[in-house]
Structure formats: C-alpha cells, structure tokens
Design a protein around this motif. Structure first.
Motif, PDB file in Angstrom:
ATOM      1  N   ASP A  32     -11.007  -9.100  -4.237  1.00 30.25           N
ATOM      2  CA  ASP A  32     -10.492  -9.701  -3.499  1.00 30.25           C
ATOM      3  C   ASP A  32      -9.056  -9.887  -4.323  1.00 30.25           C
ATOM      4  OD1 ASP A  32     -10.882  -9.988  -0.766  1.00 30.25           O
ATOM      5  OD2 ASP A  32     -11.926 -11.516  -1.673  1.00 30.25           O
ATOM      6  N   GLY A  33      -8.675  -9.089  -5.420  1.00 30.05           N
ATOM      7  CA  GLY A  33      -7.694  -9.053  -5.762  1.00 30.05           C
ATOM      8  C   GLY A  33      -8.111 -10.158  -7.747  1.00 30.05           C
ATOM      9  N   HIS A 240      -2.964  -5.098  -3.649  1.00 32.42           N
ATOM     10  CA  HIS A 240      -2.971  -6.431  -3.903  1.00 32.42           C
ATOM     11  C   HIS A 240      -0.857  -6.779  -5.403  1.00 32.42           C
ATOM     12  CE1 HIS A 240      -6.122  -9.283  -2.283  1.00 32.42           C
ATOM     13  NE2 HIS A 240      -6.707  -7.652  -2.671  1.00 32.42           N
TER      14      HIS A 240
END
Length: 454
Positions: A32-33, A240
C-alpha cells in the motif's frame, strides 16, 4: 505485520547475511505504498547497526529513474520513443538507434564503455565518452535481441540533460525525488552510509572498494539511497505514482519489451525488460523493479503489481548474496504467510447510459460478456474459458480504446439503431452482435440466407 510473519522474514535475511558473509544487509516489505516491515543484520563499523535511513549504493537501480525522466519528456511531447537518437543528440556514430531501443536494452550497443572498467574508475565527460564510441560499438543488429548496455543509459542521461538544459541529476532531483519526498537518494553519500567492501573468498577479512563519480556513465549506476526511499521507489513502480507519472505511463514501462533466456536451450525466460524497468518471472507471476550492483554494493527492488506486495534489499558487499532471489523470497513469504486482504467491494458511480451496453454479445457463435468498470471503462471477455479479453478506456462519441490483451490500442465502436439503442460492436474489423451471426448486422462475408440448420 504479524509476529510470526516478521520472524520468518527476519530469519530469511539473517540466513542470507550469515551464510554469505555479508558485512551488513537491510531489507523491507512494501505494501500500500508504505513499509510494512523492515529488518537489518550485521554492522557498518564499530558495532553501528544499519537502519532504514542508512544509505547504500544502489547501482543500476539508477536506470529506472533515467527511464522515468525520458518517459516524462515523452508525455510532454518533447520526444517520441521511436525517435532516432540523432534527432535530439546529434554527432554520435550510433544516431540511428531509437530512444525505445536504448531504454529496453535492444539497441545492440556495447555493454560497457571503452577504456578502464568504469565502475572502479573516475568518470569522464560526455564529450570524452562519445569520442571513444564509434559504429563498431554496436554489437548486434538494433532490435534483434536483448543485450544489457550500461553505455546506453549513459547516452540516455545525456539525452535528458540536453532536453532539460541541466544535468540529469538535477532533473532527477526536481522532477522525481523532491516531489516524492526521496530526500535521501543522492549521487554521492550524505550522512549515515555504508562502506562498500569486498569479502575475501577464503578468509573472513575485508577490502574497501572505491566509490568514484562515474561521470558520463553515472546515469547507469551512480545513486545512493536508503531503505525508506527505496520503499517509495518500489511503490512507484507498483503504481503509487505520487503524480510524477501517470498510471498509464508506469504500466507502459512495466510492459515486456525484450526477454532474456539466459542461455536456456528451450528459450524459456526468467528475466525480461520493459522501458527502464527489469522484470522477473517467479512462481507464475511477473514482478517489476530493478537490481543493482557496484563494487562493494548489491541492491534489488521488486514488486508484484497484481498483489501490491514488494520488497527491497541492500547489502554492502561486492559478491556473495543472491540479492534478487532474497527479494523474491521475501515477497513470497509475505504473500504466503500474510496475504493482503482485497479491498472491500462497494458500488461505483456509473453512467446509466452505459448499462444498455452490458451483457451478452457474440463474435460469430462465441459468446462474450461486456461489463462496465469504474470510470466509464469497459471490459470485453469470453463468457467462459480462455480467449481474447481486454479493458477499454472511453474516448467519447461511442468509442473506447483497448488497454491490454489482443485489443490493446484498437478502437471499440458502438453502432446504434436510429432510436439510439446499441445494435452491434465494431472492433478491429470484427463485429459483435447480440445474437450469433445476426443477419441484420454487417457481418464480414455475410450470413448464409438459409440460416441455422440441423
């Protein structure tokens, strides 16, 4: 992450560091980055342990950054990937090579710069490098095969500098590093950093390695970075983008342009290359990122764009650890022991005018389903089993552009009746109809007037 997962990850890097006698090693899992876990083993000096803010030299992980700068120029209209080098960088003996060929290591240009081994020697200027290179340094027919070329990225760094009117490193700092908050990624070490070592093959002693400025060859492998910054880079490759590139552009960079069979007699490939991004096939999936090595340092960053799990590892040794294998193992461990949960499904804003397009269509007798995706995108794929499936992006006026699969780049057009109802789909000369071989549609070759029969 769960304590059991963290211990398994730590055990993996501890085994790598101890077995291969690595002075120090740091690694992280990215999701998730963000960093979901990080660990370190070994010492820098005087029992000082490395951490997520310790700089290591990342070598060829510099190359994806150069690729991103080139793709930004392309997105701005300053160049095209099929442009010949001489269009923007005249005066070389290899101006017939294209930008895309240089990015994908398919130009045929020699692997290393003429003269002394550039990784252990003080660098030269671009003019000196260009003067040493001639037409004989194109070793293979351009486009014929994958041939890794450090020289090619020295050339691309100069291309960026010419078009930006500044050095490649300054363009990198202002266009990518600062917007992404990667303040600890620099051309030379700053602050806490690891020393590069060679480990004696038959004794537990060390020899310091040189760390010269590579000059014109610097775009091939100059940068130093930290675990924190490399996690941000890993997330960028995974999608991302932080606004420095579009989602489409980073996906384009990940698309295979060439594969490297590594001498496999069956021509099976485990490694490949996109536009500045390295690809690795592992356990049925394709991961994206890059590896790097310089005297005294090894590094690797890879991410699975499908699951969103990535990993980074950096070590201060010239040889020993299988750094790519370590990263691939860390990703597999994380996904096996603690698979990421899918995002919860939720309704999406959908244009009601798209709903009549959905449902069953036929390509000849073969049934296909058309579905609406978020953002007004469409997905056309077989009703069951394998076959040609693609996503399509809206262009307006009942036209959509294919994004992947067989129909990538092709235009899907919705033909309507006089009252506006969708009648058939036209796609790359194929006609899709609501019923198989609808005689009322412009089926290529026509439909037998006798109709269906036993």
């Amino acid at each position: 992450m769960l304590p059991t997962t963290e211990f398994a990850l730590l055990r993996r890097i501890a085994g790598e560091q101890a077995t291969n006698r690595v002075p120090s090693l740091v690694a992280a899992i990215v999701r998730d980055g963000e960093i979901a876990w990080w660990g370190a083993r070994g010492h820098l000096a005087d029992r000082v342990e490395p951490d997520a803010d310790t700089q290591y030299r990342i070598g060829s992980i510099t190359k994806p950054f150069i690729g991103m700068l080139v793709l930004r120029l392309r997105d701005e209209g300053a160049l095209e990937l099929n442009d010949r080098l001489e269009t923007h960088l005249p005066g070389t003996d290899f101006g017939h090579l294209t930008v895309a060929q240089l990015l994908s290591h398919t130009s045929g240009l020699t692997a290393e710069s003429p003269g002394d081994w550039w990784e252990r020697s003080s660098g030269t200027s671009w003019d000196e490098l260009a003067a040493r290179l001639d037409g004989n340094d194109v070793r293979h027919r351009p486009g014929a095969r994958f041939h890794y070329s450090n020289v090619g990225y020295g050339v691309l760094g100069e291309l960026v500098a010419r078009l930006r009117g500044t050095s490649w490193s300054e363009a990198l700092r202002t266009e990518l590093l600062e917007p992404l908050g990667m303040h600890r990624t620099t051309p030379a070490p700053e602050g806490k950093h690891a020393t590069g070592w060679a480990v004696h093959p038959f004794a537990d002693v060390l020899l310091p390695e040189p760390a010269h400025d590579a000059g014109a060859m610097a775009p091939a492998g100059q940068l130093w970075s930290t675990l924190t910054d490399q996690a941000r880079f890993t997330a960028l490759v995974g999608g991302h983008t932080g606004g420095v590139l579009s989602q489409d552009t980073i996906a384009e960079m990940r698309m295979p342009q060439a594969v490297d069979s590594g001498g496999d007699p069956n021509n099976a490939w485990a490694m490949g290359y996109g536009l500045g991004i390295q690809l690795a096939r592992n356990q049925g999936r394709v991961l994206a990122g890059h590896t790097g090595s310089m005297p005294g340092f090894l590094a690797s960053s890879m991410i699975d764009p499908v699951t969103g799990t990535g990993a980074v590892a950096m070590a201060n040794t010239t040889a020993g650890p299988a750094i790519l294998g370590l990263v691939l193992d860390l990703i597999s461990l994380a996904d096996e022991l603690e698979p990421a949960l899918p995002a919860p499904w939720q309704p999406a804003e959908t244009d009601p005018a798209l709903l009549p397009l959905t449902g069953l269509w036929h390509w000849g007798p073969a049934p296909f389903y058309l579905r609406v995706l978020p953002g007004g995108w469409l997905h056309l794929g077989p009703a069951s089993g394998p076959g040609r499936a693609s996503r399509f992006r809206p262009l307006g006026d009942d036209r959509w552009e294919g994004l992947d699969g067989y129909y990538a780049g092709e235009i899907l057009h919705v033909a309507r009746t006089t009252d506006g109802a969708p009648h058939h789909l036209a796609l790359a000369t194929f006609i899709f109809t609501r019923t198989p071989y609808d005689p009322e549609a412009p089926i290529p070759g026509g439909v037998d007037t006798g109709g269906w029969r036993a």
